[in-house]
Design an enzyme around this catalytic site. Structure first.
Site, PDB file in Angstrom:
ATOM      1  N   GLY A 154     -14.630  -3.959 -38.819  1.00  0.00           N
ATOM      2  CA  GLY A 154     -14.333  -2.722 -39.550  1.00  0.00           C
ATOM      3  C   GLY A 154     -14.566  -2.969 -41.032  1.00  0.00           C
ATOM      4  NE  ARG A 236       0.255  -4.606 -38.631  1.00  0.00           N
ATOM      5  CZ  ARG A 236      -0.272  -4.429 -39.851  1.00  0.00           C
ATOM      6  NH1 ARG A 236      -0.858  -5.431 -40.470  1.00  0.00           N
ATOM      7  NH2 ARG A 236      -0.186  -3.250 -40.451  1.00  0.00           N
ATOM      8  CD  GLU A 265       4.724  -9.645 -40.433  1.00  0.00           C
ATOM      9  OE1 GLU A 265       4.748  -8.737 -41.274  1.00  0.00           O
ATOM     10  OE2 GLU A 265       3.724 -10.341 -40.201  1.00  0.00           O
ATOM     11  CG  HIS A 284       2.188  -8.778 -43.813  1.00  0.00           C
ATOM     12  ND1 HIS A 284       2.572  -8.148 -42.655  1.00  0.00           N
ATOM     13  CD2 HIS A 284       1.027  -8.180 -44.182  1.00  0.00           C
ATOM     14  CE1 HIS A 284       1.687  -7.201 -42.344  1.00  0.00           C
ATOM     15  NE2 HIS A 284       0.747  -7.205 -43.252  1.00  0.00           N
TER      16      HIS A 284
HETATM   17  C1  GLV Z   1      -1.109  -4.312 -44.086  1.00  0.00           C
HETATM   18  O1  GLV Z   1      -0.901  -5.142 -43.231  1.00  0.00           O
HETATM   19  C2  GLV Z   1      -1.509  -2.978 -43.806  1.00  0.00           C
HETATM   20  O2  GLV Z   1      -1.689  -2.625 -42.632  1.00  0.00           O
HETATM   21  O3  GLV Z   1      -1.656  -2.209 -44.776  1.00  0.00           O
HETATM   22  C1  GLV Z   2      -9.313  -0.759 -41.329  1.00  0.00           C
HETATM   23  O1  GLV Z   2      -9.410  -1.337 -40.258  1.00  0.00           O
HETATM   24  C2  GLV Z   2      -9.939  -1.293 -42.508  1.00  0.00           C
HETATM   25  O2  GLV Z   2     -10.665  -2.264 -42.299  1.00  0.00           O
HETATM   26  O3  GLV Z   2      -9.752  -0.746 -43.627  1.00  0.00           O
END
Ligand code: GLV
Ligand code: GLV
Length: 327
Positions: A154, A236, A265, A284
């Site tokens: 992505g 995650r 978490e 994180h």
């Molecule tokens: C961070 O982990 C987010 O999903 O923004």
């Molecule tokens: C979402 O998956 C991103 O990469 O921003």
């Protein structure tokens, strides 16, 4: 006037857009709210702005009878029961794009830190053990000429791929569909997951947490990796079966790991990692740059405002709720 509930103080650049327009309650507490506090908070509110440590389940969604939008201050939205929200016609939004560079850079911070023993070296110096250059001290792995396997191509995976290219790495990737841009621009090769695990010197995870990706790296997958390879997780915690990773690190089944996210978490990390020398841990921090956090705040505000104005927000997770023209 519309009423908005914000579960945690976010940067002013976004918050002020909301407070200027709506009756806004911002939780003043410097901690994650309890479920009971969120249930109290959403009652009678038209909009909820929450953070990724808030678990927005069906019960909370039901308590928010007037909710029209749940604006998540995060790109990931596995903390929200989207199906329940959709059933009640509540729009769910997220903050993609603005944290892409920050997260890709953090992935590289972990790659470099674990491959070159930066955290061990830091500790070594602070313990006053450094007695001058040593030909065998903390010798690690180079990136150049090595293969990075990117899981999930992505925005973030793509940003990692470009950075990998700059380090002269060979890029292979696994994704639900092929991504022309990275194949054309940096000669990234699409492979299946098994081949990626077997060939990569660095495996970096950039998938969202879903039913399909939960524990996608477990015993079998770790077993397929080279014993000289590193696993990097900035996605995650639950994408990896943590117990298996800890065992693999203990038994030197892989060379090391860089871990920014944890299965437990929002409650904490896994103490099983703490005594291991071949893992670099971060709390994180993927999106933790000033620019990303300000951008996320503005985006979360804009998404919320769009829905309350009756418009389709830019970053909608469940566009189906707009099929009949919004709330
Ligand atoms: C961070 O982990 C987010 O999903 O923004
Ligand atoms: C979402 O998956 C991103 O990469 O921003």
């Amino acid at each position: 006037m519309m009423d908005v509930f914000v579960t945690r103080r976010i940067p002013e650049s976004g918050l002020k857009k909301i407070t200027q327009k709506y009756d806004t309650y911002v939780s003043p507490k410097p901690r994650r709210l309890t479920k009971e506090e969120i249930i109290e908070g959403v009652k009678g509110k038209d909009a909820l702005l929450c953070i990724l440590t808030d678990i927005i389940d069906e019960e909370i969604i039901e308590a928010g009878e007037d909710l029209k939008v749940i604006s998540n201050y995060a790109v990931g939205y596995d903390n929200i029961d989207v199906e329940s929200a959709t059933k009640r016609g509540i729009a769910v939004t997220n903050t993609p794009g603005v944290l892409t560079n920050a997260t890709a850079e953090l992935a590289f911070a972990l790659i470099l830190a674990v491959a070159r023993n930066i955290t061990l070296g830091d500790k070594f110096v602070r313990e006053d053990r450094f007695e001058g250059w040593d030909p065998t001290l903390l010798v690690g792995s180079e990136l150049a000429g090595n293969v990075i396997g990117i899981v999930g191509m992505g925005n973030i995976g793509t940003a990692v791929a470009h950075r990998a290219k700059a380090f002269n790495m060979d890029v292979i990737y696994f994704n639900r569909s092929r991504v022309d841009e990275v194949e054309r621009e940096i000669d990234a090769k699409f492979v299946d997951f098994e081949e990626l695990l077997k060939r990569a010197d660095f495996v970096s995870l950039h998938v969202p947490l879903t039913e399909e990706t939960k524990h996608m790296v477990s015993w079998n997958e770790l077993d397929m990796m080279k014993d000289t390879a590193y696993l990097i997780n900035t996605a995650r915690g639950e994408v990896v079966e943590e117990k298996a990773l800890i065992e693999a690190l203990k038994g030197d089944k892989i060379a090391g790991a860089g871990v920014d996210v944890f299965a437990d978490e929002p409650y904490g990390a896994n103490p099983g990692y703490y005594d291991l020398d071949n893992v670099v841990l971060a709390p994180h921090l993927g999106s933790a740059s000033h620019r990303a956090r300000n951008g996320m705040a503005e985006m979360a505000a804009d998404n919320l405002i769009a829905v309350l104005d009756g418009k389709m927000p830019e970053n909608i997770v469940n566009p189906e709720v707009f099929e009949n023209g919004g709330y």
